[in-house]
Write a protein that holds these residues in place. Structure first.
Motif, PDB file in Angstrom:
ATOM      1  N   ALA A 170       0.846  -1.199   0.000  1.00  0.00           N
ATOM      2  CA  ALA A 170       0.000   0.000   0.000  1.00  0.00           C
ATOM      3  C   ALA A 170       0.875   1.240   0.000  1.00  0.00           C
ATOM      4  CB  ALA A 170      -0.920   0.005   1.211  1.00  0.00           C
TER       5      ALA A 170
ATOM      6  N   ILE B 100      -3.627   5.908   1.297  1.00  0.00           N
ATOM      7  CA  ILE B 100      -5.037   5.729   1.615  1.00  0.00           C
ATOM      8  C   ILE B 100      -5.630   7.099   1.878  1.00  0.00           C
ATOM      9  CG2 ILE B 100      -4.766   5.404   4.126  1.00  0.00           C
ATOM     10  CD1 ILE B 100      -6.993   3.197   3.815  1.00  0.00           C
TER      11      ILE B 100
ATOM     12  N   PHE C  76     -13.571   6.055   0.668  1.00  0.00           N
ATOM     13  CA  PHE C  76     -12.126   5.898   0.785  1.00  0.00           C
ATOM     14  C   PHE C  76     -11.541   5.529  -0.576  1.00  0.00           C
ATOM     15  CE2 PHE C  76     -13.269   1.417   0.940  1.00  0.00           C
ATOM     16  CZ  PHE C  76     -12.217   0.789   0.284  1.00  0.00           C
TER      17      PHE C  76
ATOM     18  N   LEU D  16      -7.895   3.564  -1.880  1.00  0.00           N
ATOM     19  CA  LEU D  16      -6.726   2.833  -1.402  1.00  0.00           C
ATOM     20  C   LEU D  16      -5.894   2.392  -2.602  1.00  0.00           C
ATOM     21  CD1 LEU D  16      -5.037   1.330   0.757  1.00  0.00           C
ATOM     22  CD2 LEU D  16      -6.599  -0.630   0.451  1.00  0.00           C
TER      23      LEU D  16
ATOM     24  N   TYR E 288      -2.967  -0.017  -3.528  1.00  0.00           N
ATOM     25  CA  TYR E 288      -2.220  -1.155  -2.997  1.00  0.00           C
ATOM     26  C   TYR E 288      -2.074  -2.210  -4.089  1.00  0.00           C
ATOM     27  CZ  TYR E 288      -6.240  -4.318  -2.691  1.00  0.00           C
ATOM     28  OH  TYR E 288      -7.303  -5.145  -2.996  1.00  0.00           O
TER      29      TYR E 288
ATOM     30  N   LEU F 279      -3.437  -2.941   8.224  1.00  0.00           N
ATOM     31  CA  LEU F 279      -4.325  -3.069   7.062  1.00  0.00           C
ATOM     32  C   LEU F 279      -4.456  -4.540   6.689  1.00  0.00           C
ATOM     33  CD1 LEU F 279      -5.882  -1.910   4.559  1.00  0.00           C
ATOM     34  CD2 LEU F 279      -3.662  -1.815   3.407  1.00  0.00           C
TER      35      LEU F 279
END
Length: 599
Positions: free
Chosen positions: A72, A75, A83, A85, A87, A130
Motif C-alpha cells: 500500500a 489511503i 475511501f 486505497l 495497494y 491493514l
C-alpha cells in the motif's frame, strides 16, 4: 504572478493548466504504532480525514512473518465515508464504516473487503494494521500528504476567475509553506474540503475530482451508462423527487426494455426518491437498479406497479447526434438536428449531417439543443461554421480572464490571440472542409438543460445572423474553465505520479464579439415562442407534432393552425442539477496554449 518555473495552460474541457511540483509540505516527524495509545475515531472521526502516504512498518511487534505485504502506498479518507486505497499496484474506491474506537471496515457496495485496525493518529501521522480479505495483511505508518493542497492553492491563485475576491487566495499568503499558508490548510485536512473553502460564494461550477480519468472519459461521452436519459424534478410539499424519461440511447440496455420518453418513475429499488437518497440510488457505484414507475391519475402521481430493471454498461459511448431529418412543407425544406453534447470525436459525423442538408438544399434549420449541457468550444465553433460559412476568420467568442491573466495575454496579443478569442472557421481540426449552409437565420430549441457550449452557440451567432430561440430559458452558465487542471511536475506535462487529482475551476467569462456575457440568468426566447415541456404531453422527438418542434414549425410556415400547441398542464419545472448534468455542463477546448512564463 511570481513563479520560479514555467506553467502551461492546456485547454482541454475548458482549459488545461499546469504547475510545477514544489517541495511537499509534510510533517517530518514519524509516529510508530503504539497499541497503548490508540486514538478514538468513534468519538472523533475527523482524525483520519485526508490523504496519507504510507510506509510499511517492519517492526516485529506489529507484523507476523507470514503476513503478505499489501504494498500500500496511499489511503485517502473523505468526509462522506468514502475511501481510496492504492495497494498491490491497483487503486480501489469504496465506503468505510467505523466499528469501534480504533477500527473500521472497508466496503465495496455491501461487501466488506477488508479492515483497518489498531488506528493511532498523532498530528500529521497515522499508524494502523491493514488487512484485505484473501489478499494481504500488513502494518503501516503514514504521513498526511499536503501536496494536493499545494496544487489546489497555486492553481486557484493564478487562474481562478474570482481570485482577487477570495481573501484566502491573496498573494499576501505566498510563499507556499509560509505561516499564513500553514494556518490556512490546518483546518482542512481533506483536499476536497480545502478546495471548497477557497471557492467564491457565487461559484456554482468549479469542482475537484480525485480521478482525472473520469473527466477525460466524460469529454468523449464515455461513462457507465444504461442508456436511460432523464430529468429529475422536485414535486409536492416535501423533498420528493420524480424522474421523467427524455430519450433512450441507441444500443443501450434501456433500448431493449419496456420504457420510453415521457415515462415517469418515483422510486428506485423499492425506495421512494428524495433529495437525500437520489444520488446514491441513481448515480452511485451500483451498475444495476430497478426503477419503480408511476403515472398521473386525477392530477396525482401514483405508483402503477411497473418495475424496470436496468444495467449500466461500463465505458459506454453515446453518439450526441440523436436525430437528423428533413421536413418538407410547401416550398420549405427544413433541416432538423437534435444534438445532445459537444463531445470529442463527433465533428466529422456532424459535418456529414450538414453535407446531407447541403445536398438537399434546405432553406431553414431547426437546431434542437434542449438537452445539450455543453462540451467542447471547438465543436461549438465548428457547428457555428456549418450553420453559416460567410464569417470565416471573424470573432465568434472572447475569453475574459482574471486581472493576472488578462494583463499577461494583453502584453503580447498577437502571440496570445487564441487565448483572447476564438474565430469562425471553415475547416475541421483534421483539415477537412466544413460543409456550410450560409444561412442568415436559424431556429434553436432550448430549455433549462441547454447550458454552457450550447449557450455559446446562441450568444456567438446572435451578432451575425437572426437567432430565433424556441422553448424555455437556457441554464445560464456564462463562465468557463478547465475540465481538467493537472498537477504537472515538469515542462513536458508529466502528471504527478503520487496522486490522480485534477481540478476544474472557472477561469473566464464567455462573451460574444460584441462583449456581451451577462446571461447568468439564461438566454430567453421571445414571449410568443416560450414553451415548457409538459409531463402529460412530451410527444415523440423529431415528429412534427412534438410541442417544441411544432412551435418552431408554426413560426416558419406561418400557419398557426397547422400544429396545435397546448398550454402545459404539468410543466417540467423545479429541475435538479444531478451529477450527470453537472458533469456535462461544460465549456471546453482541446487546444494547446504555449508555455507561459509567469514572472
Amino acid at each position: 504572478m511570481k513563479h520560479s518555473h514555467y506553467t502551461f495552460i492546456y485547454l482541454i474541457f475548458f482549459l488545461w493548466a499546469s504547475c510545477s511540483k514544489d517541495k511537499d509540505i509534510t510533517n517530518e516527524n514519524e509516529a510508530e504504532l503504539n497499541v497503548n495509545n490508540v486514538s478514538n475515531i468513534s468519538e472523533n472521526p475527523g482524525l483520519i480525514l485526508g490523504s496519507w502516504n504510507l510506509n510499511k512498518n517492519n517492526s516485529s511487534q506489529n507484523s507476523d512473518k507470514s503476513d503478505t505485504d499489501c504494498k500500500a502506498i496511499n489511503i485517502h479518507f473523505l468526509e462522506d465515508n468514502a475511501f481510496y486505497l492504492s495497494y498491490l499496484e491497483k487503486r480501489i474506491k469504496g465506503k468505510y464504516e467505523i466499528i469501534n474506537s480504533d477500527s473500521l471496515n472497508l466496503l465495496i457496495g455491501s461487501d466488506i473487503i477488508g479492515n483497518v485496525s489498531k488506528i493511532d493518529v498523532t498530528e500529521n501521522t497515522i499508524s494502523f494494521l491493514l488487512e484485505i480479505n484473501n489478499e494481504c495483511k500488513q502494518s503501516y505508518t503514514g504521513e498526511k500528504y499536503f501536496r494536493i493542497h499545494q496544487f489546489i492553492w497555486e492553481i486557484l491563485n493564478d487562474y481562478y476567475l474570482w481570485q482577487e475576491e477570495v481573501p484566502n487566495l491573496s498573494d499576501d499568503i505566498k510563499p507556499v509553506g509560509s505561516a499564513k499558508y500553514k494556518e490556512l490548510i490546518e483546518s482542512y485536512p481533506e483536499p476536497e474540503a480545502f478546495f471548497e473553502s477557497l471557492k467564491h460564494q457565487d461559484d456554482k461550477y468549479s469542482s475537484i475530482s480525485s480521478n482525472y480519468e473520469d473527466i477525460e472519459n466524460s469529454i468523449k461521452g464515455i461513462d457507465a451508462n444504461n442508456g436511460l436519459e432523464f430529468i429529475l424534478s422536485r414535486y409536492g410539499s416535501d423533498d420528493s423527487i420524480l424522474g421523467v424519461v427524455t430519450y433512450i440511447l441507441e444500443g443501450s440496455d434501456a433500448a431493449t426494455k419496456d420504457i420510453k420518453r415521457g415515462d415517469i418513475f418515483t422510486g428506485v429499488d423499492g425506495q421512494k426518491l428524495n433529495l437525500s437518497n437520489y444520488r446514491e440510488l441513481l448515480f452511485g457505484d451500483n451498475l444495476n437498479y430497478t426503477l419503480n414507475m408511476a403515472e398521473l391519475s386525477n392530477n396525482l402521481l401514483v405508483p402503477n406497479g411497473k418495475n424496470i430493471e436496468l444495467t449500466k454498461t461500463e465505458e459506454f459511448q453515446s453518439n450526441p447526434i440523436q436525430i437528423n431529418k428533413i421536413i418538407e412543407s410547401g416550398d420549405k425544406k427544413i433541416g432538423y438536428l437534435m444534438y445532445n453534447q459537444f463531445a470529442d470525436g463527433f465533428d466529422d459525423d456532424l459535418n456529414d449531417v450538414f453535407s446531407d442538408f447541403q445536398s438537399n438544399q434546405i432553406n431553414e434549420l431547426i437546431l434542437d439543443l434542449r438537452y445539450n449541457g455543453g462540451g467542447l468550444v471547438r465543436s461549438a465553433v465548428n457547428l457555428a461554421g456549418m450553420i453559416t460559412g460567410q464569417f470565416n476568420g471573424e470573432v465568434f467568442a472572447k475569453y475574459l480572464w482574471n486581472r493576472k491573466l488578462t494583463a499577461y495575454f494583453n502584453s503580447d496579443p498577437e502571440s496570445f490571440s487564441d487565448n483572447l478569442r476564438v474565430n469562425f472557421t471553415d475547416k475541421l481540426d483534421d483539415g477537412a472542409a466544413i460543409n456550410s449552409l450560409n444561412l442568415n437565420q436559424v431556429y434553436i430549441i432550448t430549455s433549462g438543460r441547454s447550458a454552457s457550449a450550447s449557450e455559446l452557440v446562441v450568444n456567438g451567432l446572435s451578432p451575425y445572423i437572426n437567432v430565433i430561440q424556441v422553448g424555455d430559458n437556457t441554464y445560464g452558465k456564462n463562465v468557463g474553465g478547465p475540465a481538467a487542471l493537472y498537477d504537472y511536475i515538469d515542462n513536458n506535462r508529466t502528471k504527478n505520479p503520487d496522486h490522480t487529482y485534477a481540478i476544474s475551476c472557472m477561469t473566464f467569462y464567455s462573451a460574444n464579439s460584441q462583449d456581451f456575457y451577462n446571461y447568468a440568468d439564461g438566454l430567453a426566447p421571445q414571449e410568443e415562442l416560450k414553451l415548457t415541456e409538459d409531463l402529460t404531453n412530451m410527444g415523440t422527438l423529431g415528429e412534427s407534432s412534438e410541442p417544441l418542434l411544432a412551435l418552431a414549425l408554426n413560426h416558419i410556415i406561418q400557419e398557426s393552425s397547422r400544429y396545435k400547441i397546448k398550454k402545459p398542464l404539468f410543466p417540467l419545472e423545479n429541475m435538479i442539477d444531478d451529477p450527470k448534468f453537472i458533469q456535462k455542463r461544460s465549456l471546453s477546448t482541446l487546444k494547446d496554449f504555449p508555455p507561459l512564463k509567469l514572472n
